[in-house]
Design a protein around this motif. Structure first.
Motif, PDB file in Angstrom:
ATOM      1  N   LEU A 200     -13.353  25.552 -24.833  1.00 44.95           N
ATOM      2  CA  LEU A 200     -13.005  26.671 -23.959  1.00 44.95           C
ATOM      3  C   LEU A 200     -11.538  26.619 -23.549  1.00 44.95           C
ATOM      4  CD1 LEU A 200     -16.179  26.946 -21.690  1.00 44.95           C
ATOM      5  CD2 LEU A 200     -15.411  28.566 -23.447  1.00 44.95           C
ATOM      6  N   ILE A 201     -11.054  25.448 -23.266  1.00 40.33           N
ATOM      7  CA  ILE A 201      -9.639  25.300 -22.895  1.00 40.33           C
ATOM      8  C   ILE A 201      -8.741  25.681 -24.075  1.00 40.33           C
ATOM      9  CG2 ILE A 201      -7.862  23.619 -22.280  1.00 40.33           C
ATOM     10  CD1 ILE A 201     -10.064  22.217 -20.560  1.00 40.33           C
ATOM     11  N   ALA A 202      -9.089  25.229 -25.271  1.00 38.66           N
ATOM     12  CA  ALA A 202      -8.311  25.584 -26.466  1.00 38.66           C
ATOM     13  C   ALA A 202      -8.345  27.089 -26.697  1.00 38.66           C
ATOM     14  CB  ALA A 202      -8.860  24.842 -27.686  1.00 38.66           C
ATOM     15  N   ALA A 203      -9.509  27.697 -26.504  1.00 37.52           N
ATOM     16  CA  ALA A 203      -9.631  29.149 -26.670  1.00 37.52           C
ATOM     17  C   ALA A 203      -8.758  29.874 -25.652  1.00 37.52           C
ATOM     18  CB  ALA A 203     -11.089  29.574 -26.533  1.00 37.52           C
ATOM     19  N   ARG A 204      -8.793  29.417 -24.415  1.00 35.09           N
ATOM     20  CA  ARG A 204      -7.983  30.046 -23.361  1.00 35.09           C
ATOM     21  C   ARG A 204      -6.498  29.970 -23.720  1.00 35.09           C
ATOM     22  NH1 ARG A 204      -8.673  27.614 -17.542  1.00 35.09           N
ATOM     23  NH2 ARG A 204      -7.737  25.849 -18.613  1.00 35.09           N
ATOM     24  N   GLU A 205      -6.042  28.811 -24.156  1.00 36.53           N
ATOM     25  CA  GLU A 205      -4.635  28.643 -24.529  1.00 36.53           C
ATOM     26  C   GLU A 205      -4.254  29.551 -25.698  1.00 36.53           C
ATOM     27  OE1 GLU A 205      -4.315  24.454 -25.252  1.00 36.53           O
ATOM     28  OE2 GLU A 205      -4.356  23.956 -23.112  1.00 36.53           O
ATOM     29  N   SER A 206      -5.137  29.663 -26.669  1.00 35.31           N
ATOM     30  CA  SER A 206      -4.857  30.518 -27.826  1.00 35.31           C
ATOM     31  C   SER A 206      -4.831  31.990 -27.436  1.00 35.31           C
ATOM     32  CB  SER A 206      -5.887  30.277 -28.929  1.00 35.31           C
ATOM     33  OG  SER A 206      -5.753  28.963 -29.433  1.00 35.31           O
ATOM     34  N   PHE A 207      -5.802  32.423 -26.642  1.00 38.49           N
ATOM     35  CA  PHE A 207      -5.788  33.809 -26.169  1.00 38.49           C
ATOM     36  C   PHE A 207      -4.523  34.090 -25.362  1.00 38.49           C
ATOM     37  CE2 PHE A 207     -10.651  34.008 -26.430  1.00 38.49           C
ATOM     38  CZ  PHE A 207     -10.643  34.804 -27.551  1.00 38.49           C
TER      39      PHE A 207
ATOM     40  N   PRO B 295      -5.430  46.253 -28.407  1.00 47.12           N
ATOM     41  CA  PRO B 295      -5.319  47.614 -27.875  1.00 47.12           C
ATOM     42  C   PRO B 295      -6.486  48.039 -26.984  1.00 47.12           C
ATOM     43  CG  PRO B 295      -5.917  47.690 -30.192  1.00 47.12           C
ATOM     44  CD  PRO B 295      -5.611  46.252 -29.854  1.00 47.12           C
ATOM     45  N   LEU B 296      -7.646  47.470 -27.194  1.00 44.67           N
ATOM     46  CA  LEU B 296      -8.823  47.849 -26.394  1.00 44.67           C
ATOM     47  C   LEU B 296      -9.140  46.842 -25.293  1.00 44.67           C
ATOM     48  CD1 LEU B 296     -11.111  49.130 -29.287  1.00 44.67           C
ATOM     49  CD2 LEU B 296      -9.608  50.465 -27.781  1.00 44.67           C
ATOM     50  N   GLY B 297      -8.392  45.745 -25.234  1.00 44.23           N
ATOM     51  CA  GLY B 297      -8.586  44.756 -24.191  1.00 44.23           C
ATOM     52  C   GLY B 297      -9.693  43.745 -24.439  1.00 44.23           C
ATOM     53  N   ALA B 298     -10.200  43.680 -25.657  1.00 44.64           N
ATOM     54  CA  ALA B 298     -11.301  42.754 -25.955  1.00 44.64           C
ATOM     55  C   ALA B 298     -10.869  41.296 -25.827  1.00 44.64           C
ATOM     56  CB  ALA B 298     -11.851  43.018 -27.360  1.00 44.64           C
ATOM     57  N   LEU B 299      -9.653  40.975 -26.283  1.00 48.15           N
ATOM     58  CA  LEU B 299      -9.184  39.595 -26.174  1.00 48.15           C
ATOM     59  C   LEU B 299      -8.947  39.219 -24.712  1.00 48.15           C
ATOM     60  CD1 LEU B 299      -6.664  39.341 -29.172  1.00 48.15           C
ATOM     61  CD2 LEU B 299      -9.093  38.742 -29.117  1.00 48.15           C
ATOM     62  N   ALA B 300      -8.378  40.142 -23.960  1.00 49.51           N
ATOM     63  CA  ALA B 300      -8.150  39.889 -22.529  1.00 49.51           C
ATOM     64  C   ALA B 300      -9.482  39.676 -21.804  1.00 49.51           C
ATOM     65  CB  ALA B 300      -7.370  41.042 -21.903  1.00 49.51           C
ATOM     66  N   LEU B 301     -10.486  40.428 -22.183  1.00 52.57           N
ATOM     67  CA  LEU B 301     -11.814  40.266 -21.577  1.00 52.57           C
ATOM     68  C   LEU B 301     -12.401  38.899 -21.921  1.00 52.57           C
ATOM     69  CD1 LEU B 301     -12.947  42.889 -20.168  1.00 52.57           C
ATOM     70  CD2 LEU B 301     -14.827  42.648 -21.767  1.00 52.57           C
ATOM     71  N   ARG B 302     -12.269  38.495 -23.163  1.00 58.12           N
ATOM     72  CA  ARG B 302     -12.741  37.167 -23.562  1.00 58.12           C
ATOM     73  C   ARG B 302     -11.990  36.092 -22.785  1.00 58.12           C
ATOM     74  NH1 ARG B 302     -15.702  35.523 -27.637  1.00 58.12           N
ATOM     75  NH2 ARG B 302     -16.710  37.024 -28.982  1.00 58.12           N
ATOM     76  N   ARG B 303     -10.701  36.293 -22.629  1.00 53.80           N
ATOM     77  CA  ARG B 303      -9.870  35.329 -21.893  1.00 53.80           C
ATOM     78  C   ARG B 303     -10.362  35.195 -20.450  1.00 53.80           C
ATOM     79  NH1 ARG B 303      -8.083  32.750 -18.549  1.00 53.80           N
ATOM     80  NH2 ARG B 303      -6.001  31.934 -18.258  1.00 53.80           N
ATOM     81  N   LYS B 304     -10.652  36.295 -19.802  1.00 54.87           N
ATOM     82  CA  LYS B 304     -11.155  36.255 -18.419  1.00 54.87           C
ATOM     83  C   LYS B 304     -12.535  35.597 -18.351  1.00 54.87           C
ATOM     84  CE  LYS B 304      -8.610  40.244 -16.760  1.00 54.87           C
ATOM     85  NZ  LYS B 304      -8.658  41.656 -16.373  1.00 54.87           N
ATOM     86  N   ALA B 305     -13.348  35.844 -19.346  1.00 51.96           N
ATOM     87  CA  ALA B 305     -14.692  35.256 -19.374  1.00 51.96           C
ATOM     88  C   ALA B 305     -14.626  33.740 -19.449  1.00 51.96           C
ATOM     89  CB  ALA B 305     -15.489  35.816 -20.549  1.00 51.96           C
TER      90      ALA B 305
ATOM     91  N   ASP C 109     -12.535  31.756 -17.959  1.00 57.70           N
ATOM     92  CA  ASP C 109     -12.376  31.219 -16.602  1.00 57.70           C
ATOM     93  C   ASP C 109     -13.725  31.155 -15.887  1.00 57.70           C
ATOM     94  OD1 ASP C 109      -9.645  30.781 -16.827  1.00 57.70           O
ATOM     95  OD2 ASP C 109      -9.121  32.760 -16.015  1.00 57.70           O
ATOM     96  N   VAL C 110     -14.530  32.197 -16.054  1.00 62.87           N
ATOM     97  CA  VAL C 110     -15.853  32.220 -15.437  1.00 62.87           C
ATOM     98  C   VAL C 110     -16.729  31.135 -16.045  1.00 62.87           C
ATOM     99  CG1 VAL C 110     -17.963  33.607 -15.145  1.00 62.87           C
ATOM    100  CG2 VAL C 110     -15.706  34.671 -14.880  1.00 62.87           C
ATOM    101  N   GLU C 111     -16.695  31.016 -17.359  1.00 63.13           N
ATOM    102  CA  GLU C 111     -17.502  30.010 -18.048  1.00 63.13           C
ATOM    103  C   GLU C 111     -17.108  28.597 -17.615  1.00 63.13           C
ATOM    104  OE1 GLU C 111     -18.245  32.792 -21.994  1.00 63.13           O
ATOM    105  OE2 GLU C 111     -16.544  31.418 -21.944  1.00 63.13           O
ATOM    106  N   LEU C 112     -15.825  28.350 -17.506  1.00 60.67           N
ATOM    107  CA  LEU C 112     -15.367  27.012 -17.068  1.00 60.67           C
ATOM    108  C   LEU C 112     -15.763  26.751 -15.614  1.00 60.67           C
ATOM    109  CD1 LEU C 112     -11.862  26.799 -18.759  1.00 60.67           C
ATOM    110  CD2 LEU C 112     -13.818  25.285 -19.165  1.00 60.67           C
ATOM    111  N   SER C 113     -15.738  27.768 -14.768  1.00 58.28           N
ATOM    112  CA  SER C 113     -16.103  27.561 -13.361  1.00 58.28           C
ATOM    113  C   SER C 113     -17.569  27.239 -13.192  1.00 58.28           C
ATOM    114  CB  SER C 113     -15.711  28.773 -12.516  1.00 58.28           C
ATOM    115  OG  SER C 113     -16.561  29.866 -12.786  1.00 58.28           O
ATOM    116  N   THR C 114     -18.412  27.715 -14.108  1.00 56.09           N
ATOM    117  CA  THR C 114     -19.859  27.423 -14.006  1.00 56.09           C
ATOM    118  C   THR C 114     -20.172  26.006 -14.479  1.00 56.09           C
ATOM    119  OG1 THR C 114     -20.358  28.307 -16.201  1.00 56.09           O
ATOM    120  CG2 THR C 114     -20.481  29.835 -14.328  1.00 56.09           C
ATOM    121  N   ILE C 115     -19.288  25.435 -15.284  1.00 60.11           N
ATOM    122  CA  ILE C 115     -19.502  24.073 -15.789  1.00 60.11           C
ATOM    123  C   ILE C 115     -19.059  23.043 -14.771  1.00 60.11           C
ATOM    124  CG2 ILE C 115     -18.834  22.398 -17.550  1.00 60.11           C
ATOM    125  CD1 ILE C 115     -18.554  24.721 -19.496  1.00 60.11           C
ATOM    126  N   ASN C 116     -17.922  23.266 -14.177  1.00 59.29           N
ATOM    127  CA  ASN C 116     -17.337  22.275 -13.264  1.00 59.29           C
ATOM    128  C   ASN C 116     -17.987  22.266 -11.923  1.00 59.29           C
ATOM    129  OD1 ASN C 116     -15.577  21.442 -15.238  1.00 59.29           O
ATOM    130  ND2 ASN C 116     -14.074  23.004 -14.711  1.00 59.29           N
TER     131      ASN C 116
END
Length: 176
Positions: A138-145, A157-167, A169-176
């Motif tokens: 997840l950290i590697a994905a966040r850095e790449s995004f 153009p449609l914000g799909a990558l930005a949405l994945r990027r925001k997700a 943060d949520v995914e990491l917060s549920t783990i920690n």
């Protein structure tokens, strides 16, 4: 011992045969290029048509004889793997391509790699395995995004990558 004239003739024939084989428009190369192009379109159409296993096989075969087109074909292969749910392998292929390229090509590879890493981590988390590897993915994905969105925001153009990027943060917060 061969006479000098015979050695010269054999040498001339050998050089001629070699040079004929190297001609740009030799029938063998034209045929090979046409076969490569046809096989590429089979793999590409399979990818676009949702036949991911067929696309994967096609790209894997093309990569055996690719030459200067390797980064592009390897990225399309990574995309076929991603779409086929082979996230770990897709991530590795895309990461390799990103290491070879700069600019938009690198960003395209990073987008595939990040998506594959995120999906790999999601599967692990959904299976109750929220371990260090899932977190690192997840950290590697966040850095790449982040890199893609910073350097080439027009690639989202449609914000799909930005949405994945925001997700992430949520995914990491549920783990920690």
């Amino acid at each position: 011992m061969m006479p000098a004239s015979r050695i010269a003739a054999v040498s001339l024939l050998s050089c001629s045969a070699f040079l004929m084989g190297c001609q740009v428009d030799s029938p063998l190369q034209t045929s090979s290029r046409a076969g490569f192009k046809a096989n590429y379109f089979v793999a590409r159409n399979a990818l676009e048509g949702g036949q991911f296993a067929k696309a994967e096989r096609g790209y894997a075969n093309l990569l055996k004889k690719v030459g200067p087109l390797e980064p592009r074909l390897r990225l399309e292969y990574a995309h076929a793997l991603l779409r086929g749910g082979k996230w770990e392998k897709a991530s590795g292929e895309a990461r390799h391509v990103a290491s070879l390229l700069e600019g938009r090509g690198r960003s395209a590879a990073l987008a595939v790699q990040a998506t594959a890493d995120q999906e790999f981590a999601r599967r692990a988390i959904n299976n109750g395995i929220a371990d260090g590897e899932a977190i690192q993915r997840l950290i590697a994905a966040r850095e790449s995004f982040d890199e893609v969105l910073k350097n080439h925001p027009d690639m989202d153009p449609l914000g799909a990558l930005a949405l994945r990027r925001k997700a992430i943060d949520v995914e990491l917060s549920t783990i920690n």
